[in-house]
Write an enzyme that holds these catalytic residues in place. Structure first.
Site, mmCIF file in Angstrom:
data_model
loop_
_atom_site.group_PDB
_atom_site.id
_atom_site.type_symbol
_atom_site.label_atom_id
_atom_site.label_comp_id
_atom_site.label_asym_id
_atom_site.label_seq_id
_atom_site.Cartn_x
_atom_site.Cartn_y
_atom_site.Cartn_z
ATOM 1 N N ASN A 1 26.776 33.160 50.769
ATOM 2 C CA ASN A 1 28.118 32.819 51.178
ATOM 3 C C ASN A 1 28.187 33.025 52.745
ATOM 4 O OD1 ASN A 1 28.559 35.805 52.483
ATOM 5 N ND2 ASN A 1 28.157 36.354 50.235
ATOM 6 N N ASP B 1 29.075 37.981 44.011
ATOM 7 C CA ASP B 1 29.241 38.490 42.629
ATOM 8 C C ASP B 1 28.557 38.273 41.422
ATOM 9 O OD1 ASP B 1 31.711 39.915 43.488
ATOM 10 O OD2 ASP B 1 32.860 37.845 43.652
ATOM 11 N N LYS C 1 10.415 24.924 41.313
ATOM 12 C CA LYS C 1 11.503 24.116 41.944
ATOM 13 C C LYS C 1 12.039 23.110 40.656
ATOM 14 C CE LYS C 1 13.125 20.908 45.204
ATOM 15 N NZ LYS C 1 12.889 19.567 45.873
ATOM 16 N N PHE D 1 35.289 47.111 51.833
ATOM 17 C CA PHE D 1 36.024 46.141 52.404
ATOM 18 C C PHE D 1 36.617 45.402 51.564
ATOM 19 C CE2 PHE D 1 35.192 45.803 57.344
ATOM 20 C CZ PHE D 1 34.711 47.069 57.423
HETATM 21 O O1 C5P Z 1 35.241 43.084 44.824
HETATM 22 P P1 C5P Z 1 35.086 42.523 46.129
HETATM 23 O O2 C5P Z 1 33.869 41.916 46.306
HETATM 24 O O3 C5P Z 1 36.241 42.049 46.672
HETATM 25 O O4 C5P Z 1 34.808 44.173 46.989
HETATM 26 C C1 C5P Z 1 34.694 44.173 48.318
HETATM 27 C C2 C5P Z 1 33.968 45.517 48.651
HETATM 28 O O5 C5P Z 1 33.039 45.748 47.445
HETATM 29 C C3 C5P Z 1 33.174 45.563 49.775
HETATM 30 O O6 C5P Z 1 33.085 46.557 50.515
HETATM 31 C C4 C5P Z 1 31.676 44.957 49.424
HETATM 32 O O7 C5P Z 1 31.001 45.465 50.250
HETATM 33 C C5 C5P Z 1 31.834 45.684 48.028
HETATM 34 N N1 C5P Z 1 30.983 45.240 46.942
HETATM 35 C C6 C5P Z 1 29.697 45.875 46.628
HETATM 36 N N2 C5P Z 1 28.688 45.278 45.561
HETATM 37 C C7 C5P Z 1 29.385 43.954 44.915
HETATM 38 C C8 C5P Z 1 30.571 43.573 45.272
HETATM 39 C C9 C5P Z 1 31.275 44.051 46.441
HETATM 40 O O8 C5P Z 1 29.282 46.607 47.299
HETATM 41 N N3 C5P Z 1 28.716 43.535 44.016
#
Ligand code: C5P
Length: 405
Positions: free
Chosen positions: A215, A283, A293, A331
Site C-alpha cells: 500500500n 488486511d 515467478k 490509527f
Molecule cells: O482495521 P484497520 O486496518 O482500519 O485498523 C487500523 C489500525 O489497526 C491501525 O492502528 C493499524 O496499525 C492496526 N492494524 C494492525 N494489524 C492489522 C490491521 C490493522 O495492527 N492487520
C-alpha cells in the site's frame, strides 16, 4: 541529537557538494562534530577552507600529504569517527568503493574504515539509472552501506528525475538514525524509564519471489511518533515494514516485511508501557506464495490468487489478558464517515485511543507529509488542525507522556 558523536564527511565531486556546507552546519547544531575530507574533484566545487571553517576542523585532501600522515594516519582517520558519510556520493566514488579501489584519500578511508558508511548519492538521472550504477549500489548495500536519497527533482543539468542529492536535513536524520542517536533529553524527559512500542510503514505480502501486495504508506507518521517519544526519554521499539521514510533517531529498529512478521516482532518487544500502531498493515495475504515467478501460460486466463486475512496486530495486543500495555493507541485511515467509523473501530479493536484520519485521495495525506487527525478517547473526539506529520507526532507524544505520568 548527536551530542558527542563524530562524523567523517567525505565530499565527492558534484554540483551538490555545495550542500555539504549546510550539512556540516546542521550536524554541528545537533551537537555533533565533523572531520571533512574532500576528493580532488570535490575540492573543485567547495573550497577546503570554507568546509574547515564551518566544521572547525582541518579538511583533509591528499593521501600522500606527509603533514597529514604525521598528524593522523589514514587508518586512524578512517576509524576515529562514529560514522562515515559520503555526500555527495558520485557514481565514480561509489564504483571505486564497490570494487575495492584505494587510489586516493577518500577511497582509501572508505576501504580502511571499521565504521558504518552512509552514502548520499548525487548524479544525473541517466547515470543513476545506468545498470552499472545500480550494480554498484546493490554491491555496496550488500556490503552493509546505508543510503539516503537520491530524491527526484530538477537537476543542475536541466533534466528531471531521480539523482538529486537528499537535502541536508534528510541526511542529518539518516545520520541520527544510523547512530541510533541519543534522545535530546539525555537521561531525562517525561518518558524516561518508559518503554513504548511503535509499528510503522506498510507491509509487503509476497505473491511470488518478485511480486507483492502493498500500500502507499510512507512510514513518515510512525517514524515521527517514534522519534518524538524517544526525544521525551522513552525507550522505543520501532517495528517497521519496508517504508521509504528514514528510520527514526534514537530508537531500536526492527525491520520486517509481512504482517505475520510484524506481529511476531511486536509481541517480542513486549512488555511495554504504551504501544502505538501506526503501521498500514495489509488486511490480506496470499494463502501460499509461489516459490518461483508466476508466468503467463498462454491461455489468456489470469491466475487466481487466494487470499487469507492477516492477523490484526493492534487487536491482538489490545485484547491481551496478560502483558497488555497500559495505553494502546490505534490509527484509522478512513475515506468516508471518518468519525463514526473510527469511534466504532476503537471499541472493536479494544484500544484506548484511536487517531483517525481522512485518507481520501483529495486530502493528499496518504504518502504525504501532512496529517489532519481526530483523536478519539474514552472522553470523546478531538479534531486537530492540519499539521505536518512531525507536529502531529509531537502532540501525540505529549499526550502519551501525560497519560503515563
Ligand atoms: O482495521 P484497520 O486496518 O482500519 O485498523 C487500523 C489500525 O489497526 C491501525 O492502528 C493499524 O496499525 C492496526 N492494524 C494492525 N494489524 C492489522 C490491521 C490493522 O495492527 N492487520
Amino acid at each position: 541529537m548527536l551530542f558527542g558523536r563524530s562524523v567523517l564527511l567525505i565530499v565527492g565531486g558534484g554540483v551538490a557538494a555545495y550542500k555539504s556546507i549546510e550539512l556540516v552546519r546542521l550536524i554541528g547544531k545537533a551537537g555533533g562534530r565533523v572531520t571533512p575530507v574532500l576528493t580532488r574533484a570535490g575540492a573543485e566545487f567547495v573550497t577546503p577552507l570554507s568546509l574547515a571553517a564551518i566544521a572547525g576542523a582541518k579538511a583533509y585532501r591528499e593521501l600522500f600529504d606527509l603533514t597529514d600522515e604525521a598528524e593522523m594516519g589514514h587508518i586512524q582517520l578512517s576509524r576515529a569517527a562514529d560514522l562515515v558519510v559520503v555526500a555527495p556520493a558520485t557514481a565514480d566514488l561509489m564504483a571505486k568503493v564497490a570494487n575495492g579501489h584505494a587510489d586516493d584519500l577518500a577511497s582509501t578511508l572508505l576501504l580502511a574504515t571499521d565504521k558504518r558508511v552512509l552514502l548520499a548519492p548525487a548524479m544525473n538521472v541517466r547515470m543513476w539509472l545506468h545498470p552499472a550504477v545500480t550494480r554498484n549500489v546493490a554491491t555496496l548495500a550488500a556490503d552493509g552501506a546505508l543510503f539516503v536519497g537520491p530524491g527526484e527533482g530538477e537537476m543542475a543539468c536541466g533534466e528531471f528525475g531521480p539523482g538529486r542529492m537528499a537535502e541536508p536535513a534528510q541526511i542529518l536524520a539518516a545520520i541520527e538514525a544510523a547512530l541510533g542517536a541519543a534522545p535530546a533529553v539525555a537521561g531525562g524527559g517525561p518518558l524516561a524509564g518508559r518503554h513504548v512500542l511503535v509499528t510503522s510503514g506498510p507491509t509487503h505480502e509476497p505473491i511470488d519471489p518478485v511480486r507483492y501486495i502493498a500500500n502507499r504508506s510512507s512510514g513518515r507518521q510512525g517514524a515521527a511518533i517514534a522519534e518524538a517519544l524517544a526525544r521525551r526519554g522513552a525507550r522505543v521499539s520501532f517495528v517497521t515494514g519496508p517504508a521509504e521514510a528514514p528510520r527514526p533517531a534514537g530508537c531500536e529498529v526492527h525491520e520486517v516485511e509481512t504482517a505475520v512478521e510484524m506481529l511476531a516482532a511486536a509481541e517480542a518487544a513486549l512488555p511495554a508501557d504504551a504501544a502505538v500502531f501506526a503501521a498500514a498493515v495489509a488486511d490480506w495475504r496470499v494463502v501460499s506464495a509461489s516459490g518461483s515467478k508466476m508466468k503467463k501460460d498462454g491461455s489468456g486466463a489470469p491466475p487466481r490468487l487466494e487470499l487469507v486475512e492477516n492477523p490484526d496486530i493492534l487487536k491482538a495486543i489490545a485484547r491481551r489478558n496478560e502483558g497488555r500495555p497500559r495505553l494502546v493507541v490505534g490509527f484509522a485511515a478512513e475515506t468516508d464517515d471518518v468519525l463514526a467509523n473510527a469511534a466504532a473501530k476503537r471499541l472493536r479493536k479494544g484500544c484506548d485511543w484511536l487517531v483517525a484520519n481522512d485518507v481520501s485521495p483529495a486530502t493528499g495525506i496518504m504518502g504525504g507529509t501532512e496529517n489532519a487527525a481526530i483523536l478519539i478517547t474514552e472522553a470523546g473526539a478531538e479534531a486537530w488542525p492540519r499539521l505536518s506529520k512531525v507536529e502531529t507526532a509531537e502532540r501525540l507524544a505529549d499526550r502519551i507522556a501525560q497519560a503515563l505520568a
